[in-house]
Design an enzyme around this catalytic site. Structure first.
Site, PDB file in Angstrom:
ATOM      1  N   HIS A 192       3.606  -1.361  36.252  1.00 46.67           N
ATOM      2  CA  HIS A 192       4.747  -0.925  35.438  1.00 46.67           C
ATOM      3  C   HIS A 192       4.321   0.146  34.456  1.00 46.67           C
ATOM      4  O   HIS A 192       3.137   0.327  34.179  1.00 46.67           O
ATOM      5  CB  HIS A 192       5.405  -2.089  34.682  1.00 46.67           C
ATOM      6  N   HIS A 245       2.381   2.117  27.294  1.00 47.38           N
ATOM      7  CA  HIS A 245       1.213   1.901  28.147  1.00 47.38           C
ATOM      8  C   HIS A 245       1.605   1.979  29.616  1.00 47.38           C
ATOM      9  O   HIS A 245       2.786   1.941  29.957  1.00 47.38           O
ATOM     10  CB  HIS A 245       0.516   0.566  27.844  1.00 47.38           C
ATOM     11  N   GLU A 301      -3.166  -1.020  30.625  1.00 51.24           N
ATOM     12  CA  GLU A 301      -3.189  -2.467  30.860  1.00 51.24           C
ATOM     13  C   GLU A 301      -3.659  -2.689  32.286  1.00 51.24           C
ATOM     14  O   GLU A 301      -3.238  -1.979  33.205  1.00 51.24           O
ATOM     15  CB  GLU A 301      -1.768  -3.029  30.673  1.00 51.24           C
TER      16      GLU A 301
HETATM   17 CO    CO Z   1       2.664  -4.197  30.174  1.00 50.32          CO
END
Ligand code: CO
Length: 134
Positions: free
Chosen positions: A7, A79, A130
């Site tokens: 994502h 992020h 991440e």
């Molecule tokens: Co995330």
């Protein structure tokens, strides 16, 4: 080492307005808001055929996105999240390469119930990264 883009997270000052833009202007499928108190955010998921966009809004007093929104009042990309097969192997590989893992270096359970780590943005082109064990 990294695999699929899981994502992209975008911090937004107005969650309903952001969801409306994605739903009504861009024509995307968006979820209902979900409070994730353990992560200090309310999130709306935008489902795309090949990945997700997560619209993040601060929840509670020490949200990790509150400071970001103070510096970026209109919102912005917070992020990106890449999948890895083995998060401990990924962490050890990154440490050996000199990349900084945030926090104590131990994976936490992320927004999708899977172990995650965050990497220092200064080591990755100014972008908070991440890693999520797929
Ligand atoms: Co995330």
């Amino acid at each position: 080492m990294i695999d699929r883009l899981n994502h992209i997270a975008i911090a937004v000052p107005d969650l309903e307005a952001a969801a409306g833009q994605y739903r009504d202007v861009l024509g995307a499928r968006v979820s209902e808001p979900q409070d994730l108190p353990q992560h200090g955010v309310t999130v709306i998921f935008v489902e795309l055929p090949n990945t997700k966009i997560e619209l993040l809004h601060p929840l509670g007093d020490d949200s990790p996105v509150a400071g970001f929104l103070e510096r970026n009042a209109t919102g912005g990309i917070h992020h990106v999240c890449y999948e890895v097969d083995d998060i401990i192997a990924a962490r050890d590989h990154l440490a050996a390469k000199g990349a900084r893992v945030l926090g104590d270096g131990e994976p936490r359970i992320g927004a999708h119930g899977k172990p995650v780590l965050f990497l220092h943005p200064k080591d990755f082109c100014g972008t908070l990264v991440e890693l999520e064990q797929a």
